[in-house]
Design an enzyme around this catalytic site. Sequence first.
Site, PDB file in Angstrom:
ATOM      1  N   ARG A 331       0.983  -1.292  -0.112  1.00 26.04           N
ATOM      2  CA  ARG A 331      -0.141  -0.248   0.073  1.00 26.04           C
ATOM      3  C   ARG A 331       0.746   0.584   0.266  1.00 26.04           C
ATOM      4  NH1 ARG A 331      -5.114  -1.718   4.419  1.00 26.04           N
ATOM      5  NH2 ARG A 331      -5.432  -3.897   3.507  1.00 26.04           N
ATOM      6  N   ARG A 346       2.483   1.683  10.156  1.00 29.68           N
ATOM      7  CA  ARG A 346       1.203   1.988   9.040  1.00 29.68           C
ATOM      8  C   ARG A 346       2.898   1.437   7.907  1.00 29.68           C
ATOM      9  NH1 ARG A 346      -2.792   3.368   7.133  1.00 29.68           N
ATOM     10  NH2 ARG A 346      -3.628   4.517   9.684  1.00 29.68           N
ATOM     11  N   GLU A 418      -6.719   0.117  15.160  1.00 26.92           N
ATOM     12  CA  GLU A 418      -7.164  -0.787  14.435  1.00 26.92           C
ATOM     13  C   GLU A 418      -5.609  -2.463  14.179  1.00 26.92           C
ATOM     14  OE1 GLU A 418      -8.717  -1.964   9.616  1.00 26.92           O
ATOM     15  OE2 GLU A 418      -8.727   0.322  10.642  1.00 26.92           O
ATOM     16  N   SER A 421     -10.438  -5.657  10.640  1.00 24.66           N
ATOM     17  CA  SER A 421     -12.068  -5.095  10.293  1.00 24.66           C
ATOM     18  C   SER A 421     -12.117  -6.335   9.483  1.00 24.66           C
ATOM     19  CB  SER A 421     -11.999  -3.821   9.134  1.00 24.66           C
ATOM     20  OG  SER A 421     -11.412  -4.216   7.821  1.00 24.66           O
ATOM     21  N   ARG A 471       1.326  -4.977  12.892  1.00 28.05           N
ATOM     22  CA  ARG A 471       0.484  -4.320  13.461  1.00 28.05           C
ATOM     23  C   ARG A 471      -0.252  -5.623  14.995  1.00 28.05           C
ATOM     24  NH1 ARG A 471      -3.867  -0.189  10.926  1.00 28.05           N
ATOM     25  NH2 ARG A 471      -2.169   1.244   9.711  1.00 28.05           N
TER      26      ARG A 471
END
Length: 508
Positions: A331, A346, A418, A421, A471
């Site tokens: 990403r 990130r 986070e 999800s 993470r």
Amino acid sequence: MALHHCFTSSTFKSLKLAALPSLSLFPPRPKTPPVRQLLRALSVSAAVDQSTVAGASASTREETPKPHRWKAAIDFKWIRENKESVAVNIKNRNSSANLGLVLELYERLLNVQKEVERLRAERNVVANKMKGKLEPAERQKLIEEGKKLKDALVSLEEDLLKLSDDLQQEAQCIPNMTHPDVPVGGEDCSTVRQVVSKPREFSFPLKDHVQLGKELDLLDFDAAAEVSGSKFYYLKNEAVLLEMALVNWTLSEVMKRGFVPLTTPEIVRSSLIEKCGFQPRGTTTQVYSIENTDQCLIGTAEIPVGGIHMDSILPNSSLPLKYVAFSHCFRTEAGAAGTATRGLYRVHQFSKVEMFIICRPEESNAYHEELIGIEEDLFASLGFHFRTMEMASEDLGAPAYRKFDVEAWMPGLGRYGEISSASNCTDYQSRRLGIRYRPDSSSSSAIPKGKNVGPPQFVHTLNATACAVPRMIVCLLENYQQEDGSVVIPDPLRPFMGGLHSIKPRFK
């Protein structure tokens, strides 16, 4: 009812997984094996019509491929009949979709179609008249009339093709409809669905994962910045074992629940990303595109897994299909900066284990609950303190009908972050990918050609992150740090790390 638009990315490298402790971790084969080759044998290629055309030709090294045309099976009639609800949904999701233009283009398209049909009927009448005996003058008159009709049709058909392309381009930007329980507003309007455990109390000064990684010789951001640029990293020593342990433990746990393991291609066609609902190119994209090709790096395994059954009609007996896929993800993280995104939180490249379900429409809400339940079980078994959030309308991606996020407490960073999800995309992706099933088919063999078993329907698709490795490492290092500088390995991961109980400082 779902509508349609925009999606993600892919990679080059694959990661060799450490051996699983026991073959018993693999679940028994289901009656209808959902492995790709067998399912292909069980499925029937979808009929390619004007509403589901999808294609991607292979590119060559010498020349840039021309953009190809594909169409999503958008229900324009439904949009027109429910335009008030669609308009409210667009507003609630803060979408830039132009519903007015979509409706205008659709009305123009219908009018041109009617005119085309009228001219074709007239041309048929002229053609039938010319089959009989005619005077030369009358025949010449019909020939000239036929030529005029043909020229008019050619012009109108060109207009029809352009209108169809313009309508598709605009309509594909309309987001999915939204579950009625989703809070309306921005991320701060999201609501807490569940809180698990409590934050650990520390009797010594806390360190974040960046400091712990440096002191324990687990992470190297400086060398990676020289080699690749910012937001890249090296894992070293026990951190490498920890990544392998997280991946293998997650796979083994999810497979026990009936999911079929996959590794996926990490380079995919741009069209596949679009069909999954992401924008592969543009100023705000998170996708890495490969120059002079129609290919991109994946940002999630959701994309290549979604493509396995593209343009297929699946037998009813094969559903649900449950996959758990390991891949690297890429990403751009455009605009991401600051202390809130430092270290591993990130990054541009990371490993991830993703769950993906293809099911009947009436089952997707139940499978959404199953997916978030699996995530909560995994994180609770590692001893994390976390909260599950019902995400607000403006935080939903275009394909998502409803989304739950899991946010874990990261004591070194001093905030929730986070880590996962779970999204129900209803038929938004399947209408673009051309994945359907036959509700009346109960046979496990391919459906005989011409057999009337009822019209196929679009499946529903769901996705959920089982383990985003960086993470998870942040959570593990920061939550399990000890006063002597060591980090304890949670019990479930120890068998996957050769029985290692803790990571200890190398240098005094």
